[in-house]
Design an enzyme around this catalytic site. Structure first.
Site, mmCIF file in Angstrom:
data_model
loop_
_atom_site.group_PDB
_atom_site.id
_atom_site.type_symbol
_atom_site.label_atom_id
_atom_site.label_comp_id
_atom_site.label_asym_id
_atom_site.label_seq_id
_atom_site.Cartn_x
_atom_site.Cartn_y
_atom_site.Cartn_z
ATOM 1 N N ASP A 48 31.652 13.865 -21.157
ATOM 2 C CA ASP A 48 31.154 14.270 -19.836
ATOM 3 C C ASP A 48 30.473 15.630 -19.879
ATOM 4 O O ASP A 48 29.586 15.921 -19.080
ATOM 5 C CB ASP A 48 32.287 14.282 -18.818
ATOM 6 C CG ASP A 48 32.677 12.856 -18.485
ATOM 7 O OD1 ASP A 48 33.481 12.283 -19.242
ATOM 8 O OD2 ASP A 48 32.120 12.306 -17.525
ATOM 9 N N ASN A 87 36.070 14.855 -21.891
ATOM 10 C CA ASN A 87 35.910 13.402 -21.700
ATOM 11 C C ASN A 87 37.141 12.915 -20.948
ATOM 12 O O ASN A 87 38.066 13.689 -20.648
ATOM 13 C CB ASN A 87 35.735 12.701 -23.057
ATOM 14 C CG ASN A 87 35.312 11.243 -22.886
ATOM 15 O OD1 ASN A 87 34.370 10.941 -22.155
ATOM 16 N ND2 ASN A 87 36.006 10.323 -23.531
HETATM 17 O O1 MRU Z 1 35.729 9.206 -14.456
HETATM 18 P P1 MRU Z 1 34.658 8.469 -15.195
HETATM 19 O O2 MRU Z 1 34.897 7.002 -15.297
HETATM 20 O O3 MRU Z 1 33.276 8.794 -14.664
HETATM 21 O O4 MRU Z 1 34.734 9.057 -16.664
HETATM 22 C C1 MRU Z 1 33.879 8.549 -17.630
HETATM 23 C C2 MRU Z 1 34.092 9.087 -18.984
HETATM 24 O O5 MRU Z 1 34.944 9.922 -19.225
HETATM 25 C C3 MRU Z 1 33.141 8.620 -20.046
HETATM 26 O O6 MRU Z 1 33.758 8.558 -21.292
HETATM 27 C C4 MRU Z 1 31.967 9.606 -20.115
HETATM 28 O O7 MRU Z 1 31.414 9.808 -18.845
HETATM 29 C C5 MRU Z 1 30.911 9.156 -21.048
HETATM 30 S S1 MRU Z 1 30.002 7.803 -20.399
HETATM 31 C C6 MRU Z 1 28.776 7.392 -21.469
#
Ligand code: MRU
Length: 360
Positions: A238, A248
């Protein structure tokens, strides 16, 4: 290819990720506020996907504006940008995409373009952000495939797939790339409490693609590794700080520690839009805390008793020393990250000034 998000005339359409895999339904957002709500409530989620959604939401909001002059349009534009920026704090792709839209708006306004021309420019930029993301994922897939073992038993956490991007995926893009390169691949998907992106979304995507997938609960990863059943770990990100520390989905840090203990390479796959050189290290990455109900309840059923305090951070930070490499659309970045990430962006900047490519 799996349709995560698309612009259709006066709507932004997205598959409702809260309902998968039980139901495949689409949400049609008619206003920028509806797109912002969709991001906040996780109709759409995943760092690159929410960047694309914010850009499309901004373009949609401005397309629908009744403002006749650039000044009024600008006020509306910056208000919508703020609304998008307030949705989720951790994934830097969101802010990166908003910044790109701001730059396009400012350049068009400065050039004296008409309201209609500005609207067209914003539509084009949002679509470019979408299309570039798919291309980046494909490139990551090709680079990443090279480091995947020929007979791969891959663990991944959360969903960094087509659903989390404009298509193809980052971590799942690497898995898809390895399969396309003819490698033997089986995948273990952590279920990823509390929102279950692994069990619901990753497993759904991989099963659809015919890739052998085993879902495990998060607390099984250690035993699986101890039995020698995992030889590669790849996850998404993220936000990657300037020193390589990586935020992440919550639980990623534990997987990285386990991988280190068992001598298993732990890779992060992410586009340059996830790398934030303005954040020096992981301690400075804002971590979103979400509603307690995500922890106390599963599918509407209450599990934890009333009265218990709840901690629900949506992300954790994996320190850079646990990461074997960062797979980007420009190649695999290796430690020491403080230097290699800096060099990567300097090269990108030189490329832009040479008149090639386009990056925010
Ligand atoms: O809370 P989320 O579902 O948005 O979190 C997503 C993640 O942590 C993913 O691993 C990250 O965004 C990478 S997506 C290519």
């Amino acid at each position: 290819m799996l349709p995560t998000i698309a612009r259709e005339d006066d709507t932004v359409v997205m598959i409702d990720q809260r309902k998968l895999p039980a139901e495949e339904v689409y949400v049609r957002c008619k206003t920028a506020a509806e797109v912002a709500r969709a991001i906040r409530t996780m109709v759409i989620r995943g760092a690159p996907a929410i960047g694309v959604a914010a850009a499309m939401g901004i373009a949609l909001g401005i397309r629908k504006s009744k403002s006749t002059g650039t000044q009024k349009l600008a006020a509306e534009f910056y208000r919508i940008c703020e609304q998008m920026a307030a949705t989720r704090p951790t994934a830097v792709n969101l802010f990166w995409a908003i910044d790109r839209m701001k730059r396009v708006f400012a350049a068009a306004a400065k050039a004296g373009h008409s309201v209609d021309q500005i609207k067209d420019a914003l539509d084009r930029e949002a679509q470019a952000i979408h299309d570039e993301d798919v291309a980046s994922c494909r490139a990551m897939g090709a680079f990443g495939a090279e480091v995947v073992p020929a007979d791969a038993r891959i663990l991944t956490h959360c969903n960094a797939g087509a659903l989390a991007t404009a298509g193809y995926g980052t971590a799942l893009g690497v898995i898809r790339g390895a399969v396309e390169a003819g490698k033997q691949v089986v995948v273990f998907a952590d279920e990823t409490r509390p929102f279950l992106q692994g069990a619901r979304l990753t497993a759904w995507e991989l099963v659809r693609d015919g890739i052998a997938t085993t879902v495990i609960t998060d607390n099984m990863a250690g035993a699986l590794m101890h039995q020698g059943r995992v030889n590669f770990v790849v996850v998404g990100a993220d936000r990657i700080a300037a020193n390589g520390d990586t935020a992440n989905k919550i639980g990623t840090y534990g997987v990285a520690v386990l991988a280190r203990e068992h001598g298993i390479p732990f890779y992060v796959a992410a586009p340059l839009s996830t790398i934030d050189l303005n954040t020096p290290d992981g301690s400075r990455i804002p971590i979103e805390e979400r509603n307690a109900k995500e922890v106390t309840h599963v599918a509407g059923t209450q599990l934890a008793p009333e009265g218990a305090s709840i901690w629900n951070p949506a992300f954790d930070v994996t320190p850079h020393h646990l990461i074997a490499g960062i797979i980007t659309e420009k190649g695999i970045i290796r430690p020491p990250y403080a230097e290699s990430l800096k060099r990567l962006f300097e090269a990108e900047l030189a490329l832009q000034h040479g008149g090639h490519g386009h990056r925010g």
